[in-house]
Design a protein around this motif. Structure first.
Motif, PDB file in Angstrom:
ATOM      1  N   CYS A 288       0.811  -1.098  -0.001  1.00 15.10           N
ATOM      2  CA  CYS A 288       0.091  -0.008  -0.056  1.00 15.10           C
ATOM      3  C   CYS A 288       0.786   1.120   0.100  1.00 15.10           C
ATOM      4  O   CYS A 288       0.620   2.117  -0.768  1.00 15.10           O
ATOM      5  N   THR A 325      -6.774  10.258  -5.008  1.00 12.43           N
ATOM      6  CA  THR A 325      -6.552   8.752  -5.298  1.00 12.43           C
ATOM      7  C   THR A 325      -5.787   8.020  -4.144  1.00 12.43           C
ATOM      8  O   THR A 325      -6.053   6.852  -3.959  1.00 12.43           O
ATOM      9  N   ASN A 326      -4.904   8.822  -3.551  1.00  7.42           N
ATOM     10  CA  ASN A 326      -4.280   8.166  -2.101  1.00  7.42           C
ATOM     11  C   ASN A 326      -5.384   7.940  -1.144  1.00  7.42           C
ATOM     12  O   ASN A 326      -5.275   6.650  -0.555  1.00  7.42           O
ATOM     13  N   ALA A 328      -8.646   7.012  -1.509  1.00  6.16           N
ATOM     14  CA  ALA A 328      -9.297   5.937  -2.257  1.00  6.16           C
ATOM     15  C   ALA A 328      -8.391   4.405  -1.910  1.00  6.16           C
ATOM     16  O   ALA A 328      -8.819   3.359  -1.589  1.00  6.16           O
ATOM     17  N   VAL A 329      -7.285   4.446  -2.189  1.00  6.88           N
ATOM     18  CA  VAL A 329      -6.202   3.448  -2.127  1.00  6.88           C
ATOM     19  C   VAL A 329      -6.168   3.051  -0.568  1.00  6.88           C
ATOM     20  O   VAL A 329      -6.092   1.834  -0.265  1.00  6.88           O
ATOM     21  N   PHE A 331      -8.355   3.374   1.667  1.00  8.25           N
ATOM     22  CA  PHE A 331      -9.690   2.801   2.382  1.00  8.25           C
ATOM     23  C   PHE A 331      -9.845   1.098   1.850  1.00  8.25           C
ATOM     24  O   PHE A 331     -10.117   0.344   2.296  1.00  8.25           O
ATOM     25  N   ILE A 332      -9.261   0.967   0.392  1.00  7.37           N
ATOM     26  CA  ILE A 332      -9.442  -0.469  -0.247  1.00  7.37           C
ATOM     27  C   ILE A 332      -8.431  -1.313   0.873  1.00  7.37           C
ATOM     28  O   ILE A 332      -8.775  -2.514   1.133  1.00  7.37           O
ATOM     29  N   PHE A 333      -7.222  -0.611   1.092  1.00  3.23           N
ATOM     30  CA  PHE A 333      -6.249  -1.595   1.795  1.00  3.23           C
ATOM     31  C   PHE A 333      -6.838  -1.845   3.379  1.00  3.23           C
ATOM     32  O   PHE A 333      -6.575  -3.165   3.753  1.00  3.23           O
ATOM     33  N   VAL A 335      -9.916  -2.365   4.278  1.00  2.00           N
ATOM     34  CA  VAL A 335     -11.003  -3.523   3.924  1.00  2.00           C
ATOM     35  C   VAL A 335     -10.231  -4.735   4.091  1.00  2.00           C
ATOM     36  O   VAL A 335     -10.578  -5.831   4.517  1.00  2.00           O
ATOM     37  N   ILE A 336      -9.118  -4.594   2.905  1.00  2.00           N
ATOM     38  CA  ILE A 336      -8.557  -5.960   2.716  1.00  2.00           C
ATOM     39  C   ILE A 336      -7.989  -6.802   3.860  1.00  2.00           C
ATOM     40  O   ILE A 336      -7.958  -7.789   4.036  1.00  2.00           O
TER      41      ILE A 336
END
Length: 450
Positions: A288, A325-326, A328-329, A331-333, A335-336
């Motif tokens: 990330c 962009t940062n 959003a990235v 938030f995705i990580f 959750v993962i």
């Protein structure tokens, strides 16, 4: 060729320009993360978990070299962009020459000292009797190649600063693939252990640096205004390059110091198992962070050139896209890692070492909260570097990766035990984001940007 590159930076549509620089930056950083992770898999799976911990123990030395390379590389990249925007080609070329000479001097001295005092350094960094042999092996594998290691990162930023992000990404990717191949060869076929893993990195990075230098030389020959400009050696110029890029270097140094503090604290609370777990968590987090750095550092040439040319609205537009962009990235990580930490940790550590898996999964979920904030902090530091405001960049980098983080790792375990070590990272990022937002808004206001 030179005029075409400069024209695109000041006239291309912002979304297209962002993609042209940010995507190659992300790809290069992702391959770096993948290469680091594969190295971790090779060491952790094919050697042992203790070998993985030993490599992590030694990582502060490697980090110090990359820190100096990043300091000079990012500082040169920003100065090249700013001076090309101002049409000052002599200063642009002088920045490159001054930075390169400084890097060569540092890596030569470091190579000699580290290899002579390998055992003393390993013991100082926390290697016990169990880890000492593997730690020394890794030092003797990678440290003779420090000039190549530092040169790779310096040349990467230089090539991007000259307006060739895609070219740079291709070269960096090829270097990482070679690293993986050589590490497998030396560890699996030759059975050289951590010595082989270190040699794989050192040799591949040196080969990559040589190719970079040849490519940069050929590009400069096609840029007559830069090629024909006079080079002026100046301690003042070198000092300003180092100062301007110092936040990135400070971040790397702080990572090394914080890794040392994390390792010492974890050894006290959970022994070698905690250090091995932390190593795996760092590999996952690095993916990330690499994306966030790819975005933030990738747009530095755009920010620098347009700042130098006085195009403040373009600077603002690129900043907004990078920040969103940062976020959003991150938030995705989050959750993962919250929902898949256990499965991800099993990729690196065999199920037979269940205590390490349990520590790693628990720590990963807590440290994942830092991704709510660190994307903004990373961009803010890169932004201030790009526009030649190193003090603000140093403040942000120093707080998030050193001052507040070290204080958290030292104090929070007294109240929260092992969990206190993990939550120190999101706490440091949260406090820093408040300060970074204040600094960024003030700078935008001074430039007349909403």
């Amino acid at each position: 060729m030179q005029a075409n590159v400069e024209l695109k930076i000041v006239q291309d549509q912002i979304p297209r320009l962002f993609r042209r620089y940010a995507i190659p930056g992300i790809v290069a950083m992702l391959f770096m993360a993948i290469q680091t992770i594969v190295d971790g898999l090779i060491v952790g799976r094919l050697i042992s978990a203790n070998a993985l911990a030993a490599v992590n123990i030694i990582s502060p030395i490697y980090t110090l070299v990359t820190a100096i390379a990043l300091t000079l590389g990012v500082g040169c990249q920003a100065q090249i962009g700013l001076n090309l925007g101002r049409k000052d080609y002599s200063c642009a070329k002088s920045s490159l020459a001054n930075g390169l000479v400084g890097l060569i001097c540092f890596t030569v001295v470091s190579t000699i000292c580290v290899n002579i005092f390998a055992e003393d350094i390993a013991c100082f960094l926390g290697a016990n009797e169990i880890l000492l042999s593997d730690a020394i092996g890794y030092i003797h594998g990678v440290m003779p190649w420090l000039m190549g290691v530092g040169g790779l990162f310096f040349c990467d930023y230089t090539l991007k600063g000259l307006g060739h992000p895609k070219f740079s990404t291709g070269l960096m990717t090829g270097t990482f693939i070679l690293n993986i191949a050589l590490s497998l060869l030396f560890v699996v076929l030759f059975d050289w252990g951590t010595l082989g893993a270190g040699m794989g990195t050192g040799i591949s990075f040196t080969v990559g640096t040589i190719v970079y230098i040849v490519i940069i030389w050929r590009i400069l020959k096609k840029m007559p205004l830069v090629r024909n400009a006079k080079v002026r050696w100046s301690w003042r110029t070198f000092g300003h390059i180092a100062y301007n890029g110092s936040s990135e270097g400070l971040t790397e140094v702080a990572v090394g110091i914080s890794t040392f503090v994390f390792n010492v604290t974890l050894m006290a609370y959970s022994g070698e198992k905690g250090v091995a777990a932390y190593t795996v968590i760092q590999y996952v987090n690095f993916i990330c962070i690499s994306i966030l750095l790819g975005v933030s550092n990738g747009v530095i040439p755009i920010l620098s050139y347009n700042e130098g040319a006085g195009n403040m609205q373009r600077v603002s537009a690129v900043s907004h896209i990078a920040i969103l962009t940062n976020l959003a990235v991150g938030f995705i990580f989050i959750v993962i890692l919250i929902f898949g930490a256990n499965s991800i940790m099993e990729i690196f550590i065999d199920k037979s070492e269940q205590p390490v898996l349990d520590i790693a999964a628990s720590g990963a979920k807590l440290m994942a909260l830092s991704f709510l904030f660190n994307g903004f902090n990373i961009f803010a530091a890169s932004y201030f570097t790009a526009i030649d405001r190193p003090l603000q960049s140093i403040i942000i980098a120093g707080l998030r990766s050193f001052a507040i983080l070290i204080a958290g790792v030292t104090l929070l375990p007294f109240w929260f035990g092992l969990d206190g070590i993990w939550i120190s990272t999101p706490v440091a990022e949260l406090i820093t984001v408040i300060i970074a937002l204040f600094l960024l808004k003030n700078r935008m206001k001074l430039n007349g940007i909403k």
